[in-house]
Design a protein around this motif. Structure first.
Motif, PDB file in Angstrom:
ATOM      1  N   ARG A 314     -17.294  64.610  19.076  1.00 51.43           N
ATOM      2  CA  ARG A 314     -16.149  64.335  19.396  1.00 51.43           C
ATOM      3  C   ARG A 314     -15.309  63.492  18.453  1.00 51.43           C
ATOM      4  O   ARG A 314     -14.063  63.518  18.369  1.00 51.43           O
ATOM      5  CB  ARG A 314     -15.961  63.789  20.964  1.00 51.43           C
TER       6      ARG A 314
ATOM      7  N   GLY B 168     -24.786  74.164  28.041  1.00 48.61           N
ATOM      8  CA  GLY B 168     -23.409  73.662  28.146  1.00 48.61           C
ATOM      9  C   GLY B 168     -22.609  74.021  29.453  1.00 48.61           C
ATOM     10  O   GLY B 168     -21.710  73.606  29.665  1.00 48.61           O
ATOM     11  N   VAL B 222     -19.769  70.583  35.220  1.00 43.71           N
ATOM     12  CA  VAL B 222     -19.209  69.553  34.297  1.00 43.71           C
ATOM     13  C   VAL B 222     -20.599  68.957  33.415  1.00 43.71           C
ATOM     14  O   VAL B 222     -20.586  67.892  33.410  1.00 43.71           O
ATOM     15  CB  VAL B 222     -18.200  68.595  34.760  1.00 43.71           C
ATOM     16  N   ILE B 224     -22.696  67.464  30.608  1.00 41.77           N
ATOM     17  CA  ILE B 224     -22.364  66.729  29.244  1.00 41.77           C
ATOM     18  C   ILE B 224     -23.732  67.053  28.575  1.00 41.77           C
ATOM     19  O   ILE B 224     -24.640  66.754  28.841  1.00 41.77           O
ATOM     20  CB  ILE B 224     -22.023  65.446  29.539  1.00 41.77           C
ATOM     21  N   ASP B 226     -25.455  66.243  24.860  1.00 36.71           N
ATOM     22  CA  ASP B 226     -25.525  65.523  23.788  1.00 36.71           C
ATOM     23  C   ASP B 226     -26.538  66.209  22.827  1.00 36.71           C
ATOM     24  O   ASP B 226     -27.677  65.815  23.013  1.00 36.71           O
ATOM     25  CB  ASP B 226     -25.893  63.971  23.828  1.00 36.71           C
ATOM     26  N   ARG B 232     -29.081  66.413  28.484  1.00 42.60           N
ATOM     27  CA  ARG B 232     -28.051  67.202  29.371  1.00 42.60           C
ATOM     28  C   ARG B 232     -27.989  66.346  30.628  1.00 42.60           C
ATOM     29  O   ARG B 232     -28.910  66.102  31.105  1.00 42.60           O
ATOM     30  CB  ARG B 232     -28.387  68.678  29.697  1.00 42.60           C
ATOM     31  N   LEU B 235     -21.905  65.914  35.280  1.00 41.00           N
ATOM     32  CA  LEU B 235     -21.260  64.829  35.891  1.00 41.00           C
ATOM     33  C   LEU B 235     -21.428  64.836  37.398  1.00 41.00           C
ATOM     34  O   LEU B 235     -21.575  63.734  38.028  1.00 41.00           O
ATOM     35  CB  LEU B 235     -19.571  65.124  35.680  1.00 41.00           C
ATOM     36  N   PRO B 268     -20.822  60.043  33.053  1.00 40.23           N
ATOM     37  CA  PRO B 268     -20.827  61.309  32.070  1.00 40.23           C
ATOM     38  C   PRO B 268     -20.844  60.982  30.499  1.00 40.23           C
ATOM     39  O   PRO B 268     -19.672  60.938  29.855  1.00 40.23           O
ATOM     40  CB  PRO B 268     -19.387  61.924  32.416  1.00 40.23           C
ATOM     41  N   VAL B 269     -21.748  60.521  30.011  1.00 37.88           N
ATOM     42  CA  VAL B 269     -21.890  59.860  28.858  1.00 37.88           C
ATOM     43  C   VAL B 269     -23.135  60.391  28.031  1.00 37.88           C
ATOM     44  O   VAL B 269     -23.922  61.148  28.359  1.00 37.88           O
ATOM     45  CB  VAL B 269     -22.193  58.535  28.806  1.00 37.88           C
ATOM     46  N   GLY B 270     -22.878  60.318  26.634  1.00 43.67           N
ATOM     47  CA  GLY B 270     -23.956  60.591  25.855  1.00 43.67           C
ATOM     48  C   GLY B 270     -25.253  59.797  26.008  1.00 43.67           C
ATOM     49  O   GLY B 270     -25.181  58.867  26.758  1.00 43.67           O
ATOM     50  N   ARG B 276     -26.006  55.241  30.505  1.00 47.87           N
ATOM     51  CA  ARG B 276     -26.806  56.513  30.659  1.00 47.87           C
ATOM     52  C   ARG B 276     -27.796  56.072  31.779  1.00 47.87           C
ATOM     53  O   ARG B 276     -28.399  55.108  31.702  1.00 47.87           O
ATOM     54  CB  ARG B 276     -27.361  57.082  29.410  1.00 47.87           C
TER      55      ARG B 276
END
Lengths: 344, 448
Positions: A314, B168, B222, B224, B226, B232, B235, B268-270, B276
């Motif tokens: 992103r 995804g 949803v 997420i 990375d 994975r 959310l 919802p973070v990498g 996390r």
């Protein structure tokens, strides 16, 4: 007596300096690498030779510094996790995984490429899938290791035929799982490196490979170091790099190509395919050229931009954020390799 | 085709291919090195041994020999497959775990070795969907109970309603059969969030950790992804279940069904984010139970009493740090007087439990990629995990001095892939009895 007392602070200061300098070296240098399909703790190519010869161990033995190597089956993503967890200091990985890691804020820098050659990419298909051309990949189940250079190359191939990843059913498969998945019809095709035993057995067909279309092959992978290590131990960082550069110099010699291939076979590849891949590649001197050139930086910036466009990352950032150019120039010069790999 | 058979075929093909290649790659002009030349005893060296071992170029006779050797190997393997390798009609994965414990307490007569549990679990696919991953799978578990008898634990079918191949995209599953209820953390989580030997008191007192027979729909939204870490995290995770409410290995005792629900929100973070591993969850369980006076069933009281549980939980598990907290309220209706549903006087008792756990880890046990290294040996990331937990249980919030509080300090030592050694020291204070006691438990948990 008085002179001795006067000299005491100076002696103490010198002693403290010596102590401080003595502490300015790590007890261990932790190096990450990609694993392989045989699950053996080996890597191939120039760094594989450095490992086999124990060059880093020899280099740092006099300092009492140990070398620890960890081979991650999940390749680059495994090393990214290790960096995030503070488990390794150095590593080597493909271009995309480093671009993605840095986009997420990982505190590492590339200090050398791992050769200008990059990896070829092969698309193998199950004959029952009905795939006859690249366009037939649309809607099919394709297995590839996401987050690696294979994904980037594949996305670029798709892009060239007017498709995106959304047009196929991507299945995240690491290399050791790909062969079984294709053989058991779990996927219609795989995007892989040169290894293709199922093609030899007539179980799968080779649809496409980048030896014929080098514009889609992987870009140069890289050797990276954590920012913390490089800033705390700049001299050690340069010595590690110099040792690795000796490996690239050795690998770049035509007379060592058989040994390189033999080393690669030990990591699980098929001799015939590795040799064919090697022959279909650049001349050794170019293939193992580790120099960070303006072209390399431009290529990485293109990967960053393409990854943003493709939704792989992103955050768009400048390539200089990913590279630390303090070490390679002096290291090449001290070894005399700047006259070997000459770039105008 | 089983994985073993496939591996054997691939191995055979690779060996044949390698032998062919060796023959093909040999330059025609190269002469084979002399074989079997006599070396005087005592004058062997590495060079001699190496030369003899390599033996120069491969001849057609050598190749025939290799082929013959492979044919013999193939026959041997075929015989082993027929005679000594277990087979199943569908795909089967066998796993299990056992706990062996020594427990001691300041209470008289409560110490000794204990074979705490043995679990055998069979899993596999009944139908595997290669197109979208909408597969049918089964799970059958057998576990020892307090009387050391084996009885079914998990026994359910799972179907992936949605696709399960694309990380995804969201996942959606349905389970039908006997399974664990998905209420909160204590009753359901795996060892990465549950370092103590015993679960919190409310999990057993409110029947949350027991299995039940029913149907459960669960999935996520949803996701997420990375890719830099193969990470994975969705959310939202949700679960909605409908159960008999009568517990493990028991038919329904009334016409009513219990309903359970859970929703969890993940940060919802990498992967490389300090947030996390942060999860906020909420659960409920509502149903009917038999109306009892003491332990006696009231006439016509089958399934006529209220049973409800509400819970909230917060966890932050991001190695090396871990923190979990959970709060649960229970409401159970009971008869105080009377003998029938019509003449009984009923009362709803509200119970309350909460627990807080902190832990810290040295080692790589909970780093996914570190656990899957290429190694020659049977190395495993040795990990040490000290923890402290406070567990509070109040069976009736309207009554004073009836709570039980247990503080546990412990240490877990992970030293092999499926084995850990646990030390727990607990200080419990039961105000109702009243009884204060200290207890110690050392446990090996090993699996396969």
């Amino acid at each position: 007596m008085r002179k001795w007392i006067k000299a005491l602070p100076v002696v103490a200061l010198l002693f403290m300096t010596v102590i401080a300098q003595a502490e300015e070296k790590p007890k261990v240098i932790r190096i990450g690498a990609g694993g392989n399909s045989l699950n053996l703790p080996k890597s191939s190519g120039a760094t594989g030779w450095v490992d086999e010869q124990g060059l880093l161990e020899k280099e740092f033995a006099k300092d009492g510094i140990k070398i620890e190597r960890t081979y991650y089956k999940s390749m680059g993503p495994g090393q990214n996790e290790a960096i995030a967890s503070g488990l390794i200091d150095f590593g080597s990985a493909g271009d995309l995984v480093l671009v993605v890691g840095r986009a997420g804020g990982l505190p590492y820098k590339i200090i050398s490429t791992s050769g200008a050659g990059g990896g070829n990419v092969y698309i193998q298909v199950n004959p029952a899938s009905g795939i006859k051309s690249l366009k037939d990949l649309k809607g099919k189940r394709i297995g590839y290791a996401k987050g690696t250079y294979l994904q980037l190359c594949f996305v670029r191939i798709l892009d060239a035929i007017g498709l995106t990843e959304k047009d196929i059913k991507g299945v995240n498969l690491i290399s050791s799982d790909q062969i079984a998945a294709l053989a058991t019809n779990s996927v219609d095709a795989i995007v892989s490196n040169s290894d293709r035993p199922l093609v030899d057995q007539g179980v799968a067909q080779l649809l496409f490979d980048t030896r014929k279309y080098p514009q889609f092959k992987g870009g140069p992978g890289a050797i990276f170091v954590t920012e913390a290590f490089a800033n705390k131990y700049p001299d050690i960082t340069k010595r590690v790099l110099k040792t690795l550069l000796k490996g690239y110099y050795w690998a770049s010699k035509p007379e060592n190509q058989d040994a390189i291939i033999a080393s690669s076979v030990k990591t699980g590849g098929t001799y015939k395919h590795i040799k064919a891949d090697q022959i279909g590649s650049l001349p050794p001197k170019e293939k193992y050229d580790p120099t960070i050139t303006p072209e390399v930086l431009k290529g990485y910036q293109e990967i960053i931009d393409f990854s943003v466009k493709s939704g792989i990352i992103r955050r768009k950032y400048n390539v200089n954020e990913l590279f630390d150019l303090r070490f390679q120039g002096p290291a090449l010069k001290e070894l005399g390799y700047d006259k070997y790999w000459v770039h105008k | 085709m089983s994985r073993n058979k496939l591996a054997i075929l691939v191995l055979g093909a690779l060996l044949i291919g390698h032998a062919n290649l060796q023959a093909a790659e040999t330059p025609e002009t190269e002469q084979p090195k002399e074989q079997g030349s006599v070396v005087p005893f005592g004058s062997e060296d590495l060079t001699t041994a190496e030369n003899l071992d390599e033996g120069g170029a491969i001849s057609q006779a050598d190749l025939s020999g290799v082929r013959s050797e492979l044919a013999t190997l193939r026959d041997q393997l075929t015989q082993r497959l027929d005679k000594t390798i277990a087979n199943s009609k569908r795909s089967l994965s066998i796993s299990g775990s056992t706990q062996t414990r020594y427990a001691a307490s300041t209470s008289p007569g409560k110490s000794g070795f204990l074979f705490n549990s043995a679990i055998l679990s069979l899993k596999g696919f009944l139908k595997k969907d290669y197109e979208e991953g909408k597969s049918f799978s089964y799970t059958l578990g057998l576990g020892s109970n307090a009387s050391y008898n084996l009885q079914p634990t998990d026994a359910y079918l799972q179907y992936s309603i949605g696709q399960s191949l694309d990380i995804g995209q969201p996942y959606l599953y349905v389970n039908i059969g006997q399974q664990k209820k998905q209420f909160g953390l204590e009753a359901t989580t795996t060892e990465d969030k549950q370092p103590a030997i015993n679960t919190a008191q409310f999990a057993s007192k409110l029947g949350l950790s027991s299995r039940d027979i029913g149907i459960r729909l669960y999935g996520d939204l949803v996701p997420i992804v990375d890719l830099g870490y193969n990470y994975r995290i969705p959310l939202i995770e949700y679960s909605l279940g409908l159960y008999n409410g009568s517990g493990t290995n028991a038919p329904d005792t009334n016409r009513n069904k219990d309903i359970e629900g859970r929703i969890a929100i993940n940060a919802p973070v990498g992967y490389y984010s300090p947030w996390r591993g942060l999860t906020l969850g909420s659960s409920f369980y509502r149903g009917q139970q038999d109306l009892l006076k003491g332990t006696t069933l009231i006439t016509n009281g089958d399934g006529e009493a209220i049973k409800s549980r509400y819970g909230a939980d917060l966890s932050y598990v991001s190695a090396p740090l871990g923190f979990t907290a959970e709060y649960v309220l229970g409401r159970d209706e009971k008869a105080l007087t009377g003998t029938t549903l019509a003449n009984s006087t009923k009362k709803i008792t509200t119970s309350r439990g909460y627990t807080v756990t902190f832990f810290y880890e040295w080692g790589e046990q909970f780093y996914k990629n570190s656990r899957s290294q290429s190694r020659n040996d049977d190395w495993w990331p040795t990990t040490f995990q000290p923890f402290i937990r406070y567990d509070h249980w109040d069976p009736d919030t309207l009554l004073a001095n009836n709570e039980t509080a247990v503080t546990t300090v412990g240490f877990n030592f992970f030293f092999a892939e499926t084995t850990k050694f646990q030390l727990n020291y607990s200080i419990s204070d039961d105000k109702a009895t009243p009884l204060k006691q200290n207890s110690f438990a050392a446990q090996f948990q090993f699996g396969f």
